[in-house]
Motif scaffolding. Structure first.
Motif, PDB file in Angstrom:
ATOM      1  N   THR A 190      14.388  18.854 101.604  1.00 31.01           N
ATOM      2  CA  THR A 190      13.497  19.718 102.380  1.00 31.01           C
ATOM      3  C   THR A 190      12.850  18.963 103.533  1.00 31.01           C
ATOM      4  N   VAL A 191      12.670  19.657 104.662  1.00 29.96           N
ATOM      5  CA  VAL A 191      11.798  19.166 105.729  1.00 29.96           C
ATOM      6  C   VAL A 191      10.391  19.633 105.377  1.00 29.96           C
ATOM      7  N   VAL A 196       5.441  18.155 116.053  1.00 31.73           N
ATOM      8  CA  VAL A 196       6.102  18.049 117.355  1.00 31.73           C
ATOM      9  C   VAL A 196       5.279  17.211 118.319  1.00 31.73           C
ATOM     10  N   ASP A 197       3.966  17.448 118.357  1.00 34.07           N
ATOM     11  CA  ASP A 197       3.115  16.708 119.295  1.00 34.07           C
ATOM     12  C   ASP A 197       3.069  15.217 118.975  1.00 34.07           C
ATOM     13  N   ASP A 198       3.159  14.880 117.683  1.00 40.96           N
ATOM     14  CA  ASP A 198       3.130  13.474 117.283  1.00 40.96           C
ATOM     15  C   ASP A 198       4.523  12.856 117.249  1.00 40.96           C
ATOM     16  N   MET A 199       5.549  13.701 117.412  1.00 41.11           N
ATOM     17  CA  MET A 199       6.937  13.257 117.380  1.00 41.11           C
ATOM     18  C   MET A 199       7.251  12.509 116.082  1.00 41.11           C
ATOM     19  N   ASP A 200       6.897  13.139 114.943  1.00 44.94           N
ATOM     20  CA  ASP A 200       7.303  12.608 113.646  1.00 44.94           C
ATOM     21  C   ASP A 200       7.616  13.758 112.705  1.00 44.94           C
ATOM     22  N   VAL A 201       8.322  13.449 111.633  1.00 51.52           N
ATOM     23  CA  VAL A 201       8.728  14.465 110.665  1.00 51.52           C
ATOM     24  C   VAL A 201       8.655  13.864 109.269  1.00 51.52           C
ATOM     25  N   VAL A 202       8.271  14.694 108.289  1.00 55.73           N
ATOM     26  CA  VAL A 202       8.192  14.275 106.898  1.00 55.73           C
ATOM     27  C   VAL A 202       9.296  14.993 106.125  1.00 55.73           C
ATOM     28  N   VAL A 203      10.176  14.231 105.489  1.00 46.67           N
ATOM     29  CA  VAL A 203      11.340  14.820 104.824  1.00 46.67           C
ATOM     30  C   VAL A 203      11.494  14.254 103.414  1.00 46.67           C
ATOM     31  N   GLU A 204      12.257  14.981 102.604  1.00 45.24           N
ATOM     32  CA  GLU A 204      12.673  14.459 101.312  1.00 45.24           C
ATOM     33  C   GLU A 204      13.910  13.584 101.510  1.00 45.24           C
ATOM     34  N   PRO A 205      14.214  12.710 100.550  1.00 49.96           N
ATOM     35  CA  PRO A 205      15.252  11.692 100.781  1.00 49.96           C
ATOM     36  C   PRO A 205      16.675  12.205 100.812  1.00 49.96           C
ATOM     37  N   GLY A 206      16.944  13.389 100.244  1.00 51.00           N
ATOM     38  CA  GLY A 206      18.321  13.860 100.145  1.00 51.00           C
ATOM     39  C   GLY A 206      18.883  14.475 101.406  1.00 51.00           C
ATOM     40  N   ILE A 207      18.047  14.728 102.409  1.00 47.97           N
ATOM     41  CA  ILE A 207      18.546  15.347 103.636  1.00 47.97           C
ATOM     42  C   ILE A 207      19.367  14.339 104.435  1.00 47.97           C
ATOM     43  N   GLY A 208      20.478  14.796 105.003  1.00 49.35           N
ATOM     44  CA  GLY A 208      21.316  13.925 105.819  1.00 49.35           C
ATOM     45  C   GLY A 208      20.788  13.819 107.236  1.00 49.35           C
ATOM     46  N   ILE A 257       7.813   5.436 109.451  1.00 50.84           N
ATOM     47  CA  ILE A 257       6.367   5.253 109.554  1.00 50.84           C
ATOM     48  C   ILE A 257       5.742   5.047 108.181  1.00 50.84           C
ATOM     49  N   SER A 258       6.192   5.826 107.198  1.00 48.67           N
ATOM     50  CA  SER A 258       5.594   5.765 105.877  1.00 48.67           C
ATOM     51  C   SER A 258       6.587   6.265 104.834  1.00 48.67           C
ATOM     52  N   LEU A 259       6.365   5.856 103.583  1.00 45.84           N
ATOM     53  CA  LEU A 259       7.194   6.287 102.464  1.00 45.84           C
ATOM     54  C   LEU A 259       6.317   6.700 101.285  1.00 45.84           C
ATOM     55  N   LYS A 260       6.890   7.515 100.412  1.00 45.51           N
ATOM     56  CA  LYS A 260       6.354   7.679  99.069  1.00 45.51           C
ATOM     57  C   LYS A 260       7.436   7.205  98.119  1.00 45.51           C
ATOM     58  N   VAL A 261       7.041   6.380  97.157  1.00 45.40           N
ATOM     59  CA  VAL A 261       7.996   5.693  96.297  1.00 45.40           C
ATOM     60  C   VAL A 261       7.551   5.807  94.843  1.00 45.40           C
ATOM     61  N   VAL A 262       8.501   6.092  93.958  1.00 48.86           N
ATOM     62  CA  VAL A 262       8.243   6.074  92.517  1.00 48.86           C
ATOM     63  C   VAL A 262       8.613   4.686  91.989  1.00 48.86           C
ATOM     64  N   LEU A 263       7.629   4.019  91.391  1.00 49.43           N
ATOM     65  CA  LEU A 263       7.865   2.684  90.841  1.00 49.43           C
ATOM     66  C   LEU A 263       8.484   2.774  89.448  1.00 49.43           C
ATOM     67  N   ALA A 264       8.824   1.629  88.887  1.00 48.82           N
ATOM     68  CA  ALA A 264       9.568   1.596  87.630  1.00 48.82           C
ATOM     69  C   ALA A 264       8.808   2.219  86.467  1.00 48.82           C
ATOM     70  N   ASN A 265       7.480   2.211  86.515  1.00 48.90           N
ATOM     71  CA  ASN A 265       6.695   2.814  85.425  1.00 48.90           C
ATOM     72  C   ASN A 265       6.367   4.282  85.673  1.00 48.90           C
ATOM     73  N   ILE A 298      12.731   6.163  96.512  1.00 51.00           N
ATOM     74  CA  ILE A 298      12.078   6.828  97.642  1.00 51.00           C
ATOM     75  C   ILE A 298      12.127   8.338  97.440  1.00 51.00           C
ATOM     76  N   THR A 299      10.967   8.979  97.531  1.00 56.19           N
ATOM     77  CA  THR A 299      10.889  10.433  97.332  1.00 56.19           C
ATOM     78  C   THR A 299      10.390  11.182  98.560  1.00 56.19           C
ATOM     79  N   GLU A 300       9.880  10.451  99.545  1.00 57.84           N
ATOM     80  CA  GLU A 300       9.415  11.098 100.780  1.00 57.84           C
ATOM     81  C   GLU A 300       9.445  10.071 101.907  1.00 57.84           C
ATOM     82  N   VAL A 301       9.844  10.527 103.098  1.00 53.08           N
ATOM     83  CA  VAL A 301       9.971   9.628 104.247  1.00 53.08           C
ATOM     84  C   VAL A 301       9.334  10.278 105.476  1.00 53.08           C
ATOM     85  N   THR A 302       8.474   9.539 106.151  1.00 51.24           N
ATOM     86  CA  THR A 302       7.924   9.977 107.439  1.00 51.24           C
ATOM     87  C   THR A 302       8.618   9.187 108.539  1.00 51.24           C
ATOM     88  N   LEU A 303       9.309   9.905 109.426  1.00 45.51           N
ATOM     89  CA  LEU A 303      10.174   9.287 110.430  1.00 45.51           C
ATOM     90  C   LEU A 303       9.629   9.454 111.837  1.00 45.51           C
TER      91      LEU A 303
END
Length: 556
Positions: A190-191, A196-208, A257-265, A298-303
């Protein structure tokens, strides 16, 4: 005085526990562990000083210290220093029935134990590297929460996890040498937010990346990295990939720019804010980018996004040798021309393109350029490079500005690998991925080309010449041992040549299992020990994509 008494009591108590643990481990592992970890003298020394030293370390570093040994002591040896094997071995234990039932509750119908499905996930296409085992279970989480729950359960049961994205990587990143749970992120595409004004997008990792750019096009924006078709954003982060546009826009490291990550625990960590720059604490974003799923999922990416260029020009030209072509690429970068792409193809690769596409391109070393900006600027840059080409034995300089003509020219480059397979449909490919400082590119290509041309195997050269990244497609028959050894020899030759020129064994494909054996020569053992210490803290049970990135012989 009371503080000292308290400290001494804790020291004596922990020493006695560690003494017992050490004695147990000593009896169990002495024949292999201490020999392999260069501690042969441990058997002849007093145990008490050793226990005291360990105790002091445990108090300073961690309340539940446990010794960490070499992965090679656990039967993992592929990818170690001097390794020549390409089939990754591992120990696969019986999958816990309880865990399977718990995973079914979390993922519901999005789980599979079908053999064919598991086989496909465990045997990636276009990868030279193989594994003796395949995953026990495939899960397809639909949300970050599900990923967290799955990872937490695997950690409790100490079952390995292998993340799975677009499956385009070629260094064995998605192999499952120890079986376990393959976490396929393809349903998380998912997006989540477009600014648009900040020229960034937050997406889930499975999008190509190609799907993302289709979504962004109506807004006049695009994400500039362009690896192989089918690559997913999460996998691109994990391998720190780039592509032909990296010469202008940088690699994945520069565009996240930023990530959300699930750690081993199972903990969920946000690595940074959405601000374009920050000096707040450790750079966890960059730590995770390129970690290849060994530290977290990685579960979320800000590009970071870019404006679609107003105008572009694509140009091609030919040279008598790859050295001449490389020299022009270097001269172009030194001239200050802001090219967005500089790609090099040798005469063998052009021949493959002609065969695959029915074209009649001159079968000689070829450079391809792209210039972007305003119409006047792009044309001006084109003419500057045309002059540079003429000064370096170049010929047949042609360029295109019409959309269809440009698309047709770039199609030649983007389909280069498939053209190789069209030329030799019954062979497999090993693809090299070395990179050197730009001034050394001509030397690297010249040395490599002599070796490639003398080989009985069919080899083609494809390079991101603007940033010193050099690929070779080596075609071989995997059923013939002499073919496989020759392919490996050529790859090793180019890696060692690159390292001798202050380069790297991988410019963009990542380490996986295939490049581990070169890391000590490139980075030094202390850097690798530091990486292993980081992993041991974030993943103490070693469930996160085990057997990847860090060579198995590294001990601390």
């Amino acid at each position: 005085m009371s503080n000292f008494s308290s400290w001494f009591f804790r020291l004596r108590y922990s020493s006695s526990k560690l003494f017992h643990r050490y004695r147990t481990l000593h009896n169990k592992y002495t024949p292999t562990v201490f020999n392999n970890c260069s501690a042969r003298n441990a058997r002849s020394t007093s145990l008490l000083p050793f226990a005291l030293a360990l105790s002091a370390g445990s108090l300073a570093l961690h309340p539940h210290f446990s010794p960490s040994f070499c992965d090679s002591d656990r039967g993992v040896n592929v990818g170690g220093k001097g390794s020549t094997q390409y089939v990754v071995k591992g120990s696969q234990k019986e999958f816990p029935r309880e865990l399977l039932e718990e995973l079914k509750i979390i993922c519901q119908e999005n789980i599979s134990v079908d053999y064919d499905e598991r086989y496909i996930h465990g045997k990636p296409q276009n990868s030279f590297h193989k594994a003796v085992n395949i995953p026990d279970v495939i899960v397809y989480p639909r949300s970050e929460e599900e990923v967290s729950k799955v990872v937490n359960l695997c950690n409790i049961h100490k079952v390995p996890i292998v993340p799975y994205g677009g499956a385009t990587s070629i260094e064995g990143h998605t192999l499952s040498p120890h079986g376990g749970v393959c976490i396929d992120m393809s349903l998380m595409k998912t997006v989540k937010a477009l600014h648009v004004d900040d020229m960034d997008v937050v997406v889930e990792p499975g999008i190509g990346w190609m799907e993302l750019n289709e979504y962004l096009e109506p807004y006049g924006l695009f994400f500039p990295l362009d690896p192989g078709p089918g690559a997913s954003i999460g996998g691109m982060c994990a391998t720190r990939c780039s592509g032909s546009l990296a010469v202008r826009y940088g690699t994945m490291r520069d565009n996240v720019i930023s990530l959300k990550v699930v750690l081993a625990n199972g903990d969920i960590v946000k690595t940074a804010s959405r601000a374009r720059k920050s000096a707040a604490g450790y750079d966890l974003t960059r730590l995770m980018i390129g970690s290849e799923g060994t530290l977290g999922l990685i579960t979320e990416v800000t590009l970071r996004l870019q404006k679609i260029p107003q105008h572009s020009v694509v140009a091609m030209c030919n040279f008598p040798s790859v050295k001449d072509a490389a020299d022009v690429a270097i001269a172009t970068m030194r001239s200050g021309v802001q090219v967005s792409r500089v790609e090099l193809l040798d005469e063998v690769q052009v021949k493959a393109i002609n065969i695959a596409n029915g074209k009649n391109l001159p079968e000689s070393p070829t450079l391809m350029f792209e210039f972007i900006g305003t119409e006047a600027y792009a044309r001006e840059q084109t003419q500057i490079v045309r002059k540079i080409v003429s000064e370096h034995n170049g010929s047949d300089f042609v360029f295109a500005e019409e959309p269809e003509a440009k698309k047709e020219l770039w199609k030649v480059r983007k389909e280069a690998l498939w053209a190789c397979f069209a030329m030799e449909p019954n062979l497999e490919a090993m693809i090299s991925d070395v990179c050197v400082p730009l001034s050394h590119l001509g030397d690297l290509i010249s040395r490599s080309k002599k070796e490639l041309d003398a080989s009985p195997l069919v080899c083609t050269v494809i390079a991101h010449a603007g940033d010193g990244n050099f690929h070779t497609v080596i075609l071989f028959d995997p059923s013939q041992e002499e073919h496989r050894r020759e392919a490996e020899r050529l790859n090793q030759f180019m890696v060692h040549a690159a390292l001798s020129l202050e380069g790297t064994c991988t410019g963009e494909h990542g380490v996986g299992t295939g490049k581990m054996k070169y890391l000590e020569e490139e980075l030094g053992v202390e850097a690798l020990r530091t990486m292993k210490k980081i992993k041991s803290v974030l993943d103490p049970n070693n469930i996160m994509n085990p057997g990847k990135l860090i060579p198995p012989h590294v001990c601390f």
